[in-house]
Design an enzyme around this catalytic site. Structure first.
Site, PDB file in Angstrom:
ATOM      1  N   TYR A  51       0.806  -0.785   0.268  1.00 52.84           N
ATOM      2  CA  TYR A  51       0.021   0.133  -0.072  1.00 52.84           C
ATOM      3  C   TYR A  51       1.321   0.983   0.408  1.00 52.84           C
ATOM      4  O   TYR A  51       0.614   2.312   0.489  1.00 52.84           O
ATOM      5  CB  TYR A  51      -1.410   0.209   0.866  1.00 52.84           C
ATOM      6  CG  TYR A  51      -2.113  -1.210   1.119  1.00 52.84           C
ATOM      7  CD1 TYR A  51      -3.179  -0.926  -0.162  1.00 52.84           C
ATOM      8  CD2 TYR A  51      -2.065  -2.317   1.638  1.00 52.84           C
ATOM      9  CE1 TYR A  51      -4.202  -1.993  -0.741  1.00 52.84           C
ATOM     10  CE2 TYR A  51      -3.365  -2.905   1.380  1.00 52.84           C
ATOM     11  CZ  TYR A  51      -4.044  -2.673   0.348  1.00 52.84           C
ATOM     12  OH  TYR A  51      -5.109  -3.616   0.433  1.00 52.84           O
ATOM     13  N   PHE A  59      -5.336   7.292   6.453  1.00 54.60           N
ATOM     14  CA  PHE A  59      -5.720   6.379   7.426  1.00 54.60           C
ATOM     15  C   PHE A  59      -4.623   5.114   7.161  1.00 54.60           C
ATOM     16  O   PHE A  59      -4.848   3.712   7.383  1.00 54.60           O
ATOM     17  CB  PHE A  59      -6.964   6.090   6.580  1.00 54.60           C
ATOM     18  CG  PHE A  59      -6.587   5.490   4.602  1.00 54.60           C
ATOM     19  CD1 PHE A  59      -6.247   4.619   4.315  1.00 54.60           C
ATOM     20  CD2 PHE A  59      -6.956   6.450   4.015  1.00 54.60           C
ATOM     21  CE1 PHE A  59      -5.793   4.141   2.672  1.00 54.60           C
ATOM     22  CE2 PHE A  59      -7.254   6.444   3.087  1.00 54.60           C
ATOM     23  CZ  PHE A  59      -6.108   5.424   1.693  1.00 54.60           C
ATOM     24  N   ARG A  87     -13.302  -5.129 -10.208  1.00 56.42           N
ATOM     25  CA  ARG A  87     -13.741  -4.682  -9.325  1.00 56.42           C
ATOM     26  C   ARG A  87     -15.324  -3.595  -9.097  1.00 56.42           C
ATOM     27  O   ARG A  87     -15.561  -3.330  -8.486  1.00 56.42           O
ATOM     28  CB  ARG A  87     -12.775  -3.135 -10.462  1.00 56.42           C
ATOM     29  CG  ARG A  87     -11.400  -3.157 -10.028  1.00 56.42           C
ATOM     30  CD  ARG A  87     -11.148  -2.612  -8.772  1.00 56.42           C
ATOM     31  NE  ARG A  87     -11.850  -1.739  -7.964  1.00 56.42           N
ATOM     32  CZ  ARG A  87     -10.042  -1.083  -7.075  1.00 56.42           C
ATOM     33  NH1 ARG A  87      -9.698  -1.407  -6.755  1.00 56.42           N
ATOM     34  NH2 ARG A  87     -11.326   0.489  -7.177  1.00 56.42           N
ATOM     35  N   ARG A 104     -18.448  -6.126  -1.800  1.00 52.73           N
ATOM     36  CA  ARG A 104     -18.928  -5.132  -0.739  1.00 52.73           C
ATOM     37  C   ARG A 104     -19.862  -5.133   0.226  1.00 52.73           C
ATOM     38  O   ARG A 104     -19.995  -4.320   1.127  1.00 52.73           O
ATOM     39  CB  ARG A 104     -17.165  -4.485  -1.182  1.00 52.73           C
ATOM     40  CG  ARG A 104     -15.864  -4.714  -0.571  1.00 52.73           C
ATOM     41  CD  ARG A 104     -14.914  -3.124  -1.895  1.00 52.73           C
ATOM     42  NE  ARG A 104     -13.902  -3.407  -1.450  1.00 52.73           N
ATOM     43  CZ  ARG A 104     -12.133  -2.966  -2.002  1.00 52.73           C
ATOM     44  NH1 ARG A 104     -13.257  -2.111  -2.714  1.00 52.73           N
ATOM     45  NH2 ARG A 104     -11.217  -2.761  -1.557  1.00 52.73           N
ATOM     46  N   ASN A 114     -13.008  -3.708   4.689  1.00 54.47           N
ATOM     47  CA  ASN A 114     -13.875  -3.712   3.552  1.00 54.47           C
ATOM     48  C   ASN A 114     -13.477  -5.279   2.702  1.00 54.47           C
ATOM     49  O   ASN A 114     -13.805  -4.929   1.535  1.00 54.47           O
ATOM     50  CB  ASN A 114     -13.675  -2.187   2.638  1.00 54.47           C
ATOM     51  CG  ASN A 114     -12.032  -1.970   1.873  1.00 54.47           C
ATOM     52  OD1 ASN A 114     -11.558  -3.288   2.242  1.00 54.47           O
ATOM     53  ND2 ASN A 114     -12.503  -1.515   1.314  1.00 54.47           N
ATOM     54  N   HIS A 117      -9.498  -7.230  -1.681  1.00 57.18           N
ATOM     55  CA  HIS A 117      -8.647  -6.493  -2.320  1.00 57.18           C
ATOM     56  C   HIS A 117      -8.758  -7.095  -4.314  1.00 57.18           C
ATOM     57  O   HIS A 117      -9.318  -8.056  -4.231  1.00 57.18           O
ATOM     58  CB  HIS A 117      -7.336  -6.526  -2.201  1.00 57.18           C
ATOM     59  CG  HIS A 117      -6.397  -5.931  -3.359  1.00 57.18           C
ATOM     60  ND1 HIS A 117      -6.201  -4.431  -3.391  1.00 57.18           N
ATOM     61  CD2 HIS A 117      -5.819  -6.460  -4.374  1.00 57.18           C
ATOM     62  CE1 HIS A 117      -5.312  -4.788  -4.444  1.00 57.18           C
ATOM     63  NE2 HIS A 117      -4.847  -5.499  -4.914  1.00 57.18           N
ATOM     64  N   GLU A 128       0.939  -7.577  -8.219  1.00 57.77           N
ATOM     65  CA  GLU A 128       0.864  -7.987  -6.637  1.00 57.77           C
ATOM     66  C   GLU A 128       1.105  -9.836  -7.337  1.00 57.77           C
ATOM     67  O   GLU A 128       1.083  -9.602  -5.944  1.00 57.77           O
ATOM     68  CB  GLU A 128      -0.838  -7.600  -6.447  1.00 57.77           C
ATOM     69  CG  GLU A 128      -0.516  -6.184  -6.524  1.00 57.77           C
ATOM     70  CD  GLU A 128      -1.588  -5.327  -6.372  1.00 57.77           C
ATOM     71  OE1 GLU A 128      -1.746  -3.965  -6.504  1.00 57.77           O
ATOM     72  OE2 GLU A 128      -2.498  -5.509  -6.673  1.00 57.77           O
TER      73      GLU A 128
HETATM   74  N1  UDP Z   1      -8.923   2.966   3.071  1.00 58.85           N
HETATM   75  C1  UDP Z   1      -9.217   3.328   4.085  1.00 58.85           C
HETATM   76  N2  UDP Z   1      -9.959   4.648   4.374  1.00 58.85           N
HETATM   77  C2  UDP Z   1      -9.781   5.310   3.030  1.00 58.85           C
HETATM   78  C3  UDP Z   1      -9.524   5.051   1.863  1.00 58.85           C
HETATM   79  C4  UDP Z   1      -9.385   3.200   1.395  1.00 58.85           C
HETATM   80  O1  UDP Z   1      -8.879   2.543   5.259  1.00 58.85           O
HETATM   81  O2  UDP Z   1     -10.525   6.374   3.137  1.00 58.85           O
HETATM   82  C5  UDP Z   1      -8.527   1.700   3.345  1.00 58.85           C
HETATM   83  C6  UDP Z   1      -9.141   0.072   2.648  1.00 58.85           C
HETATM   84  O3  UDP Z   1      -9.101  -0.712   2.554  1.00 58.85           O
HETATM   85  C7  UDP Z   1      -8.981   0.197   0.641  1.00 58.85           C
HETATM   86  C8  UDP Z   1      -7.771   0.638   1.163  1.00 58.85           C
HETATM   87  O4  UDP Z   1      -7.140   1.140   2.092  1.00 58.85           O
HETATM   88  O5  UDP Z   1      -9.473  -0.725   0.569  1.00 58.85           O
HETATM   89  C9  UDP Z   1      -7.109   0.993  -0.195  1.00 58.85           C
HETATM   90  O6  UDP Z   1      -7.666   2.405  -0.872  1.00 58.85           O
HETATM   91  P1  UDP Z   1      -7.567   1.995  -2.325  1.00 58.85           P
HETATM   92  O7  UDP Z   1      -8.332   3.783  -2.289  1.00 58.85           O
HETATM   93  O8  UDP Z   1      -6.736   1.804  -2.907  1.00 58.85           O
HETATM   94  O9  UDP Z   1      -9.588   1.506  -2.644  1.00 58.85           O
HETATM   95  P2  UDP Z   1      -9.501  -0.079  -3.269  1.00 58.85           P
HETATM   96  O10 UDP Z   1      -8.516   0.145  -4.148  1.00 58.85           O
HETATM   97  O11 UDP Z   1      -9.338  -1.173  -2.072  1.00 58.85           O
HETATM   98  O12 UDP Z   1     -11.482   0.127  -3.412  1.00 58.85           O
HETATM   99 MG    MG Z   2      -6.983   0.440  -5.090  1.00 61.64          MG
END
Ligand code: UDP
Ligand code: MG
Length: 139
Positions: A51, A59, A87, A104, A114, A117, A128
């Site tokens: 990440y 966060f 997605r 989700r 959530n 991934h 990945e």
């Molecule tokens: N996340 C969080 N708070 C936020 C946004 C993201 O805790 O406001 C966490 C959440 O677990 C998310 C991960 O960080 O899945 C990666 O964020 P991203 O924006 O890449 O979302 P994703 O690609 O997983 O939908």
């Molecule tokens: Mg992401």
């Protein structure tokens, strides 16, 4: 790994709540073939690297704590248009905004915890997947 593959993790909340079976059923019923899969746990350096793009976000510390809090299921999945279709199947990052019937929407508790991934590009899917699996673990 070619562009018809994506990478997923069933996050610690999904394993803890015993939702692995239900989520995998939904994934395979949606046309994805399992190429590689394992139960594993991220170290803090794994989670920080995975990440890294979010390292400056407020966060981030909570995200690293959560992603290392227990085992995950890591998997490579194959389907036409895998990244985009997966997605769509998992839904929006915030489960409150995730469409009806998405993973989700059905299984996630909050924007941080959530459930799952999904890679956001073919390039990241490759990186990945290779982070977790060697070629001989891909079928
Ligand atoms: N996340 C969080 N708070 C936020 C946004 C993201 O805790 O406001 C966490 C959440 O677990 C998310 C991960 O960080 O899945 C990666 O964020 P991203 O924006 O890449 O979302 P994703 O690609 O997983 O939908
Ligand atoms: Mg992401």
């Amino acid at each position: 790994m070619s562009s018809n593959r994506t990478f997923t993790m069933l996050k610690p909340d999904s394993v803890e709540k015993r939702n692995i079976g239900a989520i995998l059923e939904k994934i395979t019923a949606s046309g994805f073939r399992i190429v590689a899969m394992k139960l594993t746990q991220l170290t803090r350096s794994d989670a920080q690297a995975f990440y890294a793009i979010h390292s400056e976000r407020p966060f981030f510390p909570e995200l690293v704590d959560y992603m290392t809090s227990g085992p995950i299921v890591a998997a490579i999945l194959e389907k036409n248009n895998a990244v985009e279709d997966f997605r769509t199947l998992i839904g929006a990052t915030n489960p409150a905004e995730a469409a009806e019937g998405t993973i989700r929407n059905m299984y996630a508790d909050s924007i941080s915890q959530n459930a799952i991934h999904g890679s956001d590009s073919n390039e990241n899917a490759l990186l990945e997947g290779a982070f977790h699996f060697s070629e001989r673990e891909m079928f």
